[in-house]
Every structure is written in structure tokens, then in C-alpha cells.
Design a protein around this motif. Structure first.
Motif, PDB file in Angstrom:
ATOM      1  N   SER A 332       0.836  -1.215   0.000  1.00  0.00           N
ATOM      2  CA  SER A 332       0.000   0.000   0.000  1.00  0.00           C
ATOM      3  C   SER A 332       0.862   1.251   0.000  1.00  0.00           C
ATOM      4  N   ARG A 333       1.965   1.229   0.758  1.00  0.00           N
ATOM      5  CA  ARG A 333       2.837   2.400   0.800  1.00  0.00           C
ATOM      6  C   ARG A 333       3.515   2.629  -0.546  1.00  0.00           C
ATOM      7  N   TRP A 334       4.025   1.538  -1.155  1.00  0.00           N
ATOM      8  CA  TRP A 334       4.709   1.681  -2.440  1.00  0.00           C
ATOM      9  C   TRP A 334       3.741   2.144  -3.525  1.00  0.00           C
ATOM     10  N   ALA A 335       2.530   1.609  -3.493  1.00  0.00           N
ATOM     11  CA  ALA A 335       1.535   2.045  -4.478  1.00  0.00           C
ATOM     12  C   ALA A 335       1.192   3.517  -4.286  1.00  0.00           C
ATOM     13  N   GLU A 336       1.120   3.940  -3.034  1.00  0.00           N
ATOM     14  CA  GLU A 336       0.831   5.350  -2.759  1.00  0.00           C
ATOM     15  C   GLU A 336       1.944   6.249  -3.292  1.00  0.00           C
ATOM     16  N   TRP A 337       3.194   5.764  -3.251  1.00  0.00           N
ATOM     17  CA  TRP A 337       4.308   6.535  -3.805  1.00  0.00           C
ATOM     18  C   TRP A 337       4.195   6.660  -5.322  1.00  0.00           C
ATOM     19  N   GLY A 338       3.470   5.729  -5.942  1.00  0.00           N
ATOM     20  CA  GLY A 338       3.377   5.710  -7.389  1.00  0.00           C
ATOM     21  C   GLY A 338       4.200   4.628  -8.058  1.00  0.00           C
ATOM     22  N   VAL A 339       4.752   3.703  -7.263  1.00  0.00           N
ATOM     23  CA  VAL A 339       5.502   2.570  -7.814  1.00  0.00           C
ATOM     24  C   VAL A 339       4.575   1.733  -8.702  1.00  0.00           C
ATOM     25  N   ALA A 340       5.098   1.226  -9.824  1.00  0.00           N
ATOM     26  CA  ALA A 340       4.271   0.484 -10.785  1.00  0.00           C
ATOM     27  C   ALA A 340       4.317  -1.011 -10.573  1.00  0.00           C
ATOM     28  N   GLY A 341       5.388  -1.510  -9.938  1.00  0.00           N
ATOM     29  CA  GLY A 341       5.492  -2.955  -9.775  1.00  0.00           C
ATOM     30  C   GLY A 341       6.627  -3.326  -8.863  1.00  0.00           C
ATOM     31  N   ILE A 342       6.723  -4.618  -8.545  1.00  0.00           N
ATOM     32  CA  ILE A 342       7.744  -5.099  -7.621  1.00  0.00           C
ATOM     33  C   ILE A 342       8.497  -6.275  -8.222  1.00  0.00           C
ATOM     34  N   LYS A 343       9.769  -6.327  -7.875  1.00  0.00           N
ATOM     35  CA  LYS A 343      10.614  -7.499  -8.127  1.00  0.00           C
ATOM     36  C   LYS A 343      10.872  -8.139  -6.778  1.00  0.00           C
ATOM     37  N   VAL A 344      10.350  -9.336  -6.582  1.00  0.00           N
ATOM     38  CA  VAL A 344      10.495 -10.016  -5.300  1.00  0.00           C
ATOM     39  C   VAL A 344      11.508 -11.138  -5.470  1.00  0.00           C
ATOM     40  N   ASP A 345      12.416 -11.285  -4.509  1.00  0.00           N
ATOM     41  CA  ASP A 345      13.619 -12.080  -4.727  1.00  0.00           C
ATOM     42  C   ASP A 345      13.816 -13.137  -3.643  1.00  0.00           C
ATOM     43  N   PHE A 346      14.592 -14.182  -3.996  1.00  0.00           N
ATOM     44  CA  PHE A 346      15.131 -15.182  -3.080  1.00  0.00           C
ATOM     45  C   PHE A 346      14.080 -16.132  -2.509  1.00  0.00           C
ATOM     46  N   MET A 347      13.065 -16.517  -3.289  1.00  0.00           N
ATOM     47  CA  MET A 347      12.149 -17.553  -2.810  1.00  0.00           C
ATOM     48  C   MET A 347      12.856 -18.906  -2.717  1.00  0.00           C
ATOM     49  N   ASP A 348      13.568 -19.306  -3.767  1.00  0.00           N
ATOM     50  CA  ASP A 348      14.513 -20.431  -3.776  1.00  0.00           C
ATOM     51  C   ASP A 348      13.952 -21.716  -3.153  1.00  0.00           C
ATOM     52  N   SER A 349      12.736 -22.074  -3.511  1.00  0.00           N
ATOM     53  CA  SER A 349      12.139 -23.308  -2.999  1.00  0.00           C
ATOM     54  C   SER A 349      10.976 -23.712  -3.894  1.00  0.00           C
ATOM     55  N   ASP A 350      10.723 -25.031  -3.955  1.00  0.00           N
ATOM     56  CA  ASP A 350       9.617 -25.568  -4.744  1.00  0.00           C
ATOM     57  C   ASP A 350       8.466 -26.080  -3.888  1.00  0.00           C
ATOM     58  N   ASP A 351       8.537 -25.913  -2.579  1.00  0.00           N
ATOM     59  CA  ASP A 351       7.541 -26.553  -1.723  1.00  0.00           C
ATOM     60  C   ASP A 351       6.199 -25.823  -1.767  1.00  0.00           C
ATOM     61  N   GLN A 352       5.196 -26.446  -1.185  1.00  0.00           N
ATOM     62  CA  GLN A 352       3.846 -25.898  -1.243  1.00  0.00           C
ATOM     63  C   GLN A 352       3.753 -24.542  -0.553  1.00  0.00           C
ATOM     64  N   GLY A 353       4.463 -24.389   0.545  1.00  0.00           N
ATOM     65  CA  GLY A 353       4.419 -23.103   1.235  1.00  0.00           C
ATOM     66  C   GLY A 353       4.882 -21.962   0.361  1.00  0.00           C
ATOM     67  N   ARG A 354       5.938 -22.204  -0.421  1.00  0.00           N
ATOM     68  CA  ARG A 354       6.423 -21.143  -1.297  1.00  0.00           C
ATOM     69  C   ARG A 354       5.456 -20.916  -2.456  1.00  0.00           C
ATOM     70  N   MET A 355       4.828 -21.987  -2.961  1.00  0.00           N
ATOM     71  CA  MET A 355       3.829 -21.814  -4.019  1.00  0.00           C
ATOM     72  C   MET A 355       2.641 -21.000  -3.507  1.00  0.00           C
ATOM     73  N   GLN A 356       2.276 -21.191  -2.249  1.00  0.00           N
ATOM     74  CA  GLN A 356       1.199 -20.395  -1.657  1.00  0.00           C
ATOM     75  C   GLN A 356       1.606 -18.931  -1.551  1.00  0.00           C
ATOM     76  N   PHE A 357       2.908 -18.686  -1.293  1.00  0.00           N
ATOM     77  CA  PHE A 357       3.389 -17.309  -1.272  1.00  0.00           C
ATOM     78  C   PHE A 357       3.204 -16.653  -2.631  1.00  0.00           C
ATOM     79  N   TYR A 358       3.556 -17.371  -3.712  1.00  0.00           N
ATOM     80  CA  TYR A 358       3.348 -16.824  -5.056  1.00  0.00           C
ATOM     81  C   TYR A 358       1.881 -16.415  -5.247  1.00  0.00           C
TER      82      TYR A 358
END
Length: 571
Positions: A332-358
Motif C-alpha cells: 500500500s505504501r509503495w503504491a501510494e508513492w506511485g511505484v508500478a510494480g515489484i521485483k520479489v527475490d530469493f524464494m529459492d524453494s519448490d515446496d507448497q508453502g512457497r507456491m502459496q506465497f506466489y
């Protein structure tokens, strides 16, 4: 035996209700009888189940993609659902024969809640003489591509995997992997015939699948045909449900990015402004501000960029977004600044928990109209159709490796037939200043066309690009999303020559791995006579040259390339 054939009558699947599946193409075997199966709370499927019913339906649908290799894909297939009954539960095996391949998945129905599931037992077995192009498994999916006989396949490998069987190519992958399951990998096996099984993360309560009935697995997929079929296929997105958001606000684009050329630049507002200015001059849509930005000056940078007609993508570690409260606070803060998108890094896992994060991040980002770039990520599985604002994934050994080792030209020339087939690939191309590269300048430039990504991050620095004015002209014109893609010629590990169209304009990109040569580019995809503007390797040094030729659909265009070279043609 239950048999189904694709609408073109080319691909035939024979399903044995006892647990194997065989695939032929034009009468030639592509997959020997290959195992399918699913452990269930109600017994092992299919051994402890009985076939009860078979239903058939024909599929012919078209849909729109905001970004990708094709803007309006069409999916034609014949699907049969085999319903099996067991003691307290049932399993539907959905099998689909499409014009460009095969797919199947499992649907488990019963009365159980929250049980630990070890994953399905699916595999692919090949006739003698099959050859594979694979990359060794890594949690960040950044293995190096290599060719190997299927009989020598051992250990674990990243998906997808490409296999050559006589005159047929098969790209084994998966589709629709989300928080209900976990991402797979390939595991070599020689139990009965040489081949691979779908493997999963080691089973433990925090990394494996917690399922609730009814449960549906991802699709097990093989794109089957000649190399053109493989390259041009949209089967992974064909198999995923339609968009869950209105993506009218989503814009693909080219991105200026300072981290590769100067990692410290993200800590300087002044230098980031220089990249904004450069993006604006080139007509690129975005600038990416990577790790190390400061929230004291970031809002000012966003305002400065927006005034220049450039949108800002912002880097974040996934740990800073891995709970609902963190996501709401930051997004919400980044969107309020006017940011258009995010690059999210270092998930580095194939498990269900990480898929739920996606899943959770895609949903939350959409609420704030923020695009998403998954870095340090799994390989895409067609979810760009469900979430149009998910622009790209890393999941590849890309140009960042030039900073500490290298990528071979053979690796670069394999990716268009493997990793990039299944979805957007954030390789971050066009790095002229990479000291460790063995590729020519023409090869580097051609990656902007050969590689597809909804956000195409051009990784080199401003000074480097300014020394290649021909490249600047090309990169100003090359789009990041395409209406149509054609495979023209090539072979994994040696050459990839593609034509891509946006509107009325065509671009040809070609990369090679090997000695200097001449490439004959067929032009039958053109509608009529036109002018070709060729940017290729200069005769001497590591520069580029540009020239024009009058061309027509009934002829070819011969282009000379350097060792490990390449070129771009604008038409």
C-alpha cells in the motif's frame, strides 16, 4: 485400453487403466508405456481402484494474453476423463491430446481434510536412442544447460526437459502449479525403460502438500511435435484457467536497470535519475530500482520518473512480503508513492508453502495494481494467464552469472527451446560489457528478440550502450510483448532463429554457438515486399554494423555472423 487422438489426428494416447500411458506421433513411439499414479488416503491409485466411467469432450477455445509469445492463442484438444472408484474415495484421471502435445492430471474426491500428500507418481519413458537437453537441479532453477543421452540421465534436473526421439521433439513440463500443490523436478530412472519421473521436495510437514478433498494436481505436460511446434506452443497457458483480474492496467515493457553494471548505484538517487533519463530517451517504459534503495529518496525518484514518462519497478526480499500484514503495509505504501510494480527475490524453494506465497503475493499485488517479477524463483507454469500482472520469472541461469563466472553460447542457444518455451524468462540480456562472455556483440543484441519476457530488463550500463548506437536504435524499437512467434531454423545448443511480430512489424532474432557462418533466413512469413534493416556483427572487432536490403516473401535473406554470433532484422 482407453485411446484418444488429437484433433489433427497426429498424436495418439493409449491409457492403460492399470497405470501406464503410451504416446505415438504419426505412428512412431514418443513415450513407451509410462507410469501414472497417485497415493491416496483411500488406497494406491490405480492399483486399488476400479475404472467406473469414461467421458469425452472436445475443446476449441481462443483467449487473450497481455504479454507473451502470442497475444491470441488457440487451444484445440480432445479430453477424456477416466473416473475410478475406490474404498471411500474416487479419482478422476483427466487426459488431454492437443494439437501440440499431451497433458494429464488427477482429481481426488473423498471426505478427508488436511492430510499430508507425498505427490503424484508420474513419469515418462523413452524408446532407445533418445537424447535429452537438461539442466542440473537447483532450488533457484539456475542450472547450466547440457545435452545428454537419456540412458545416461541420472540424478535430479530442473523442469522443463527437452527430449529428441527419432523425428519428434518432446518438452516435458508442468502447468498450473499453485498453492494447492508443489513444483516438480525431473528425476532420472532406469527401472524399466530409460526416462524420467516427476520428483518433489523431500517430504516433511512444512514443505510437502497438505491437501483437502477434493484435491487437484497440476498438469503433467509434454509438448510434442517438431521444433516449430515446441517453440511456438502455448500449451502451459492453454491448460490454466482464465484471468482472475481485469488486467487493463498491465503494461509490458523494456526496463533500464543499474544493478548489473553498478551494484552500488541503487544507493545513489543521482545515478538512479541518470537511468530514468536514459530510459526516457530510449522510450523504455520502466526503470528497476534494485536492492539497497532508500525510502527517504525513493518517493522523489518515483515522482521524477513519472514526470519523465517512466514507471518504477521496486526490488524487495520475499521475507519482507511473506505475511499478510507485511504485504498490506508495504504494497500500500509503495503504491501510494506511485511505484508500478515489484521485483520479489530469493524464494529459492519448490515446496507448497512457497507456491502459496506466489499466490498470495499475486493476489495482493493485483489489489494495488502492482506488476510482479518473481526473481530467485521457480519456473513459470502458465499462470500468466490467470494473473496477467505477473510479468516474468527468473528461474534461469541468466546474465548475472557473467559477474562471477560465465554462460556458454551453447547454454544461451538451448534456452529458447527449453526454459523460455514454458513462460517469460528474466535472463536480463544484452550485456556488451561482460568481460567473461564468449558471445559476439550481435549475439548479445539478438537476445532482445530471441528471449521473451513481459518485462525485458536490459542489464548493461548507460556508457556501454552509448558505445553501440546501432544497438540503441534496435532496443528503442523492439517490444517486450508479441502478437505472433515463428520458429525459422535452428537446433538446441547451436542456433536459434525466430521471427516475432508486433502489430504490422516483424523482428527476426538469431543467435549461434559455433564458428562464423552465414544464416539463410526464410521470409515466407512476410505479407509482401518490404525493407529489411539488419544489425549484425562487424567484420572486425566486437562491434556492430547495419545495412538495408529489399526483401520479399518468396526469397531468403543471407546474413553473415561471427563466431558465437547473432543478428537482429527489423522488417
Amino acid at each position: 485400453m482407453v485411446q484418444l487422438t488429437d484433433p489433427d489426428g497426429t498424436i495418439t494416447i493409449d491409457v492403460d487403466p492399470n497405470g501406464t500411458l503410451r504416446v505415438d506421433r504419426s505412428g512412431e513411439t514418443v513415450f513407451e508405456p509410462s507410469p501414472y499414479g497417485l497415493p491416496t488416503p483411500y488406497g494406491s491409485f490405480p492399483e486399488e481402484f476400479e475404472l467406473d466411467d469414461v467421458r469425452t469432450r472436445r475443446i476449441d477455445e481462443s483467449y487473450e494474453l497481455v504479454h507473451g509469445k502470442r497475444s491470441s492463442p488457440r487451444h484445440r484438444a480432445v479430453e477424456k476423463t477416466l473416473s475410478f472408484e475406490g474404498d471411500g474415495g474416487s479419482v478422476d484421471l483427466q487426459v488431454r491430446a492437443a494439437d501440440d502435445g499431451i497433458a494429464y492430471r488427477y482429481r481426488l474426491r473423498g471426505e478427508r481434510d488436511e492430510y499430508l500428500h507425498p505427490g503424484d507418481e508420474s513419469g515418462f519413458r523413452f524408446p532407445p536412442g533418445a537424447v535429452a537437453w537438461l539442466s542440473d537441479y537447483q532450488a533457484n532453477h539456475e542450472g547450466h544447460s547440457r545435452q545428454v543421452p537419456v540412458t545416461a540421465v541420472d540424478g535430479e534436473y530442473n523442469l522443463p526437459g527437452l527430449f529428441h526421439v527419432d523425428d519428434t521433439w518432446a518438452l516435458v513440463c508442468e502447468a498450473g502449479v499453485d498453492g494447492d500443490w508443489m513444483a516438480g523436478r525431473l528425476v532420472g530412472t532406469r527401472d524399466d525403460a530409460p526416462g524420467v519421473d516427476i520428483g518433489f521436495p523431500e517430504s516433511h510437514p512444512t514443505s510437502h502438500v497438505w491437501a483437502d478433498d477434493p484435491a487437484t494436481t497440476p498438469w503433467r505436460v509434454a509438448i510434442v511435435g517438431d521444433l516449430a511446434t515446441v517453440v511456438e506452443s502455448t500449451l502451459p497457458t492453454d491448460l490454466v484457467d482464465g484471468p482472475r483480474i481485469d488486467g487493463d492496467w498491465v503494461e509490458p515493457g523494456r526496463v533500464a536497470w543499474s544493478w548489473w553494471a553498478s551494484g552500488s548505484s541503487v544507493r545513489s538517487l543521482e545515478e538512479e535519475r541518470e537511468y530514468v533519463d536514459y530510459a526516457a530517451e530510449r522510450g523504455w517504459e520502466y526503470v528497476l530500482v534494485d536492492a539497497g534503495w532508500d525510502d527517504e529518496w525513493l518517493p522523489d525518484l518515483v515522482a521524477y520518473a513519472n514526470d519523465a514518462g517512466v514507471d518504477v519497478e521496486l526490488w524487495s526480499h520475499f521475507i519482507d512480503l511473506n505475511t499478510e500484514s507485511k504485504r498490506e503495509e508495504r504494497l500500500s505504501r509503495w503504491a501510494e508513492w506511485g511505484v508500478a510494480g515489484i521485483k520479489v527475490d530469493f524464494m529459492d524453494s519448490d515446496d507448497q508453502g512457497r507456491m502459496q506465497f506466489y499466490d498470495d503475493l499475486a493476489r495482493a499485488a493485483a489489489e494495488h495494481e502492482l506488476t510482479v517479477n518473481y526473481h530467485g524463483s521457480a519456473v513459470p507454469t502458465g499462470l500468466r494467464r490467470r494473473w496477467p500482472h505477473v510479468m516474468t520469472y527468473e528461474g534461469v541461469r541468466g546474465a548475472e552469472y557473467y559477474k562471477w563466472t560465465t554462460n556458454t553460447p551453447e547454454h544461451n542457444a538451448t534456452l529458447p527451446f527449453t526454459r523460455n518455451v514454458v513462460g517469460p524468462m528474466d535472463y536480463t540480456p544484452v550485456t556488451f560489457s561482460a568481460e567473461r562472455r564468449a558471445t559476439s556483440a550481435g549475439h548479445e543484441l539478438a537476445l532482445s528478440v530471441v528471449y521473451e519476457s513481459g518485462l525485458q530488463h536490459y542489464a548493461d550500463g548507460i556508457e556501454s550502450y552509448e558505445t553501440y548506437p546501432i544497438a540503441e536504435r534496435v532496443l528503442e524499437s523492439v517490444p517486450a510483448a508479441w502478437d505472433e512467434t515463428r520458429f525459422l531454423r535452428g537446433r538446441p545448443g547451436s542456433e536459434a532463429t525466430f521471427a516475432r511480430r508486433k502489430g504490422d512489424g516483424w523482428f527476426v532474432g538469431s543467435i549461434t554457438a559455433g564458428p562464423a557462418e552465414s544464416i539463410e533466413v526464410p521470409l515466407s512469413f512476410l505479407d509482401g515486399e518490404t525493407t529489411a534493416v539488419v544489425a549484425t556483427d562487424a567484420d572486425e572487432g566486437d562491434g556492430l554494423e547495419e545495412y538495408e536490403r529489399a526483401v520479399s516473401p518468396d526469397e531468403s535473406l543471407r546474413v553473415s555472423v561471427a563466431e558465437n554470433g547473432g543478428f537482429v532484422v527489423r522488417l
